[in-house]
Design a protein around this motif. Structure first.
Motif, PDB file in Angstrom:
ATOM      1  N   ALA A  40       0.841  -1.196   0.000  1.00 56.49           N
ATOM      2  CA  ALA A  40       0.000   0.000   0.000  1.00 56.49           C
ATOM      3  C   ALA A  40       0.878   1.248   0.000  1.00 56.49           C
ATOM      4  O   ALA A  40       2.050   1.191   0.394  1.00 56.49           O
ATOM      5  N   SER A  63      -7.019 -10.583   7.264  1.00 55.64           N
ATOM      6  CA  SER A  63      -7.937  -9.556   6.769  1.00 55.64           C
ATOM      7  C   SER A  63      -8.505  -9.874   5.383  1.00 55.64           C
ATOM      8  O   SER A  63      -9.440  -9.218   4.931  1.00 55.64           O
ATOM      9  N   GLN A  87     -12.244  -2.761  -0.325  1.00 57.04           N
ATOM     10  CA  GLN A  87     -12.330  -1.546   0.473  1.00 57.04           C
ATOM     11  C   GLN A  87     -11.133  -0.665   0.179  1.00 57.04           C
ATOM     12  O   GLN A  87     -10.132  -1.116  -0.398  1.00 57.04           O
ATOM     13  N   SER A  88     -11.201   0.575   0.622  1.00 58.20           N
ATOM     14  CA  SER A  88     -10.113   1.521   0.337  1.00 58.20           C
ATOM     15  C   SER A  88      -8.780   1.022   0.884  1.00 58.20           C
ATOM     16  O   SER A  88      -7.723   1.298   0.308  1.00 58.20           O
ATOM     17  N   GLU A  89      -8.840   0.269   1.971  1.00 53.94           N
ATOM     18  CA  GLU A  89      -7.603  -0.258   2.569  1.00 53.94           C
ATOM     19  C   GLU A  89      -6.912  -1.290   1.675  1.00 53.94           C
ATOM     20  O   GLU A  89      -5.779  -1.678   1.934  1.00 53.94           O
ATOM     21  N   ASP A  90      -7.630  -1.781   0.680  1.00 50.57           N
ATOM     22  CA  ASP A  90      -7.053  -2.746  -0.242  1.00 50.57           C
ATOM     23  C   ASP A  90      -6.275  -2.079  -1.378  1.00 50.57           C
ATOM     24  O   ASP A  90      -5.664  -2.773  -2.203  1.00 50.57           O
TER      25      ASP A  90
END
Length: 120
Positions: A40, A63, A87-90
């Protein structure tokens, strides 16, 4: 020469899905475990998922369990990662990686990565 070429990344809305592919060449694909690793923005490498040489056992980071599915087609020398409920975290660059052995042991070759961006 070992080559790993990822594809399938792109921009997707939260809750959407993407399927990544990794075309492998230069080694006997069916003899080795394979993994997906991501990075990321501004963060370190994170192991996502791995699969043994015959596809019989798949493993996931906590996760990703229930959202991501790793698979392989040894006849096509191709590794896949189906990603659902993104999700945005991906958001990250996703890399395909070859293992040292038939089981999950350690990674020795990496592809160039494919960008996945989750945003509305």
């Amino acid at each position: 020469e070992v080559q790993l070429v990822e594809s399938g990344g792109g921009l997707v809305q939260p809750g959407g899905s993407l399927r990544l592919s990794c075309a492998a060449s230069g080694f006997i694909f069916g003899d080795y475990a394979m993994s997906w690793v991501r990075q990321a923005p501004g963060k370190g490498l994170e192991w996502v998922s791995g699969i043994r040489w015959n596809g019989g056992n798949a493993y996931y980071a906590e996760s990703m369990k229930g959202r991501f599915t790793i698979s392989r087609d040894n006849a096509k020398n191709t590794l896949y990662l189906q990603m659902n409920s993104l999700q945005s975290e991906d958001t990250a660059v996703y890399y395909c990686a070859k293992d040292l052995e038939a089981t999950i042991a350690g990674l020795d070759y990496w592809g160039q990565g494919t960008q996945v961006t989750v945003s509305s």
